[in-house]
Design an enzyme around this catalytic site. Structure first.
Site, PDB file in Angstrom:
ATOM      1  N   GLU A  30       0.413  -1.171   0.061  1.00  0.00           N
ATOM      2  CA  GLU A  30       0.273   0.168   0.189  1.00  0.00           C
ATOM      3  C   GLU A  30       0.316   1.287  -0.045  1.00  0.00           C
ATOM      4  OE1 GLU A  30      -2.246   2.499   3.712  1.00  0.00           O
ATOM      5  OE2 GLU A  30      -2.225   0.936   3.514  1.00  0.00           O
TER       6      GLU A  30
ATOM      7  N   ASP B 196       0.788   4.019  -3.324  1.00  0.00           N
ATOM      8  CA  ASP B 196       0.707   4.854  -3.416  1.00  0.00           C
ATOM      9  C   ASP B 196       1.614   5.966  -3.660  1.00  0.00           C
ATOM     10  OD1 ASP B 196      -0.971   7.250  -1.713  1.00  0.00           O
ATOM     11  OD2 ASP B 196       0.190   8.161  -0.407  1.00  0.00           O
TER      12      ASP B 196
ATOM     13  N   ASP C 276      -7.199   1.105   0.521  1.00  0.00           N
ATOM     14  CA  ASP C 276      -6.238   0.512   0.836  1.00  0.00           C
ATOM     15  C   ASP C 276      -5.595  -0.675   0.250  1.00  0.00           C
ATOM     16  OD1 ASP C 276      -5.605   1.939   3.064  1.00  0.00           O
ATOM     17  OD2 ASP C 276      -5.556   1.534   4.201  1.00  0.00           O
TER      18      ASP C 276
ATOM     19  N   GLU D 192      -4.021   0.055  -3.039  1.00  0.00           N
ATOM     20  CA  GLU D 192      -3.229   1.077  -3.271  1.00  0.00           C
ATOM     21  C   GLU D 192      -1.796  -0.158  -3.888  1.00  0.00           C
ATOM     22  OE1 GLU D 192      -3.822   5.362  -1.484  1.00  0.00           O
ATOM     23  OE2 GLU D 192      -2.843   3.729  -0.260  1.00  0.00           O
TER      24      GLU D 192
END
Length: 225
Positions: free
Chosen positions: A44, A48, A116, A119
């Protein structure tokens, strides 16, 4: 995790993983495994950053004439947990994430979990295929969302602030001049000035609207709008 589930997720995403363990890790929530080596938290974190870079690069390509402030607003509207969660929901991927029994019952927290997951999948695909393929993957997922970014505009007050800070390293100076009229229909007058400019006065039904009006008049005088 059942191999058939992983194959289903690949089919939904329209991709094929070289290292299927990365996909399994992306689908594993921390409520199942606290170990960072086996849950999706690190993926994650990576996803991101990859997502932000891909979207920022694409926005810069799509809107070459937009100023930084406008691009920043468009980026914020495209890169956030809400958008990520919506992508997972639209693909119906939420049912494939490995969650503890208590997390499955906690419907309120599913928005963040889905965000989450999105990502994490990006991070896993990046590690598996590299940045160029990950960029194509992200742009395919975000295709419909880019249409929503076209109408993001920056308000006059923010635009004037950015201009003044960039050119003079000073904020615009606003002054309240008057407040007239009845309480149900007030009229505010506010002036604004930046270095080397004249003073411009704006009116509005609130102090904020009067400031916006004054800022826009100053911007017009500078041919910035």
């Amino acid at each position: 995790m059942n191999k058939n589930i992983l194959l289903k997720v690949e089919k939904i995403l329209g991709v094929k993983f070289k290292n299927i363990n990365l996909l399994e890790k992306a689908l594993t929530h921390k409520s199942i495994s606290k170990l960072s080596e086996t849950n999706n938290e690190r993926l994650e974190f990576i996803g991101d950053r990859v997502l932000g870079l891909v979207i920022a690069t694409e926005l810069s390509r799509l809107y070459p004439l937009d100023e930084e402030g406008v691009l920043d607003k468009k980026l914020a509207s495209l890169v956030n947990k809400k958008v990520c969660a919506r992508i997972v929901e639209n693909l119906n991927l939420g049912k494939y994430i490995l969650l503890s029994g208590s997390q499955k019952k906690n419907k309120i927290g599913h928005g963040k979990i889905f965000g989450d997951l999105c990502e994490s999948l990006i991070g896993a695909f990046y590690l598996d295929h590299g940045f160029e393929e990950a960029s194509k993957f992200v742009l395919k997922l975000w295709k419909d969302n880019f249409k929503r970014s076209i109408n993001i505009e920056i308000d006059g007050k923010t635009k004037l602030q950015e201009f003044s800070l960039k050119k003079y390293k000073e904020l615009p100076v606003y002054k309240s001049l008057s407040h007239q009229g009845p309480s149900h229909k007030p009229i505010f007058k506010v002036s604004v000035k930046i270095p080397n400019s004249k003073t411009f006065v704006g009116e509005g039904a609130s102090k904020q609207k009067a400031e916006q009006s004054a800022a826009e008049k100053l911007l017009i005088s500078l041919n910035l709008i």
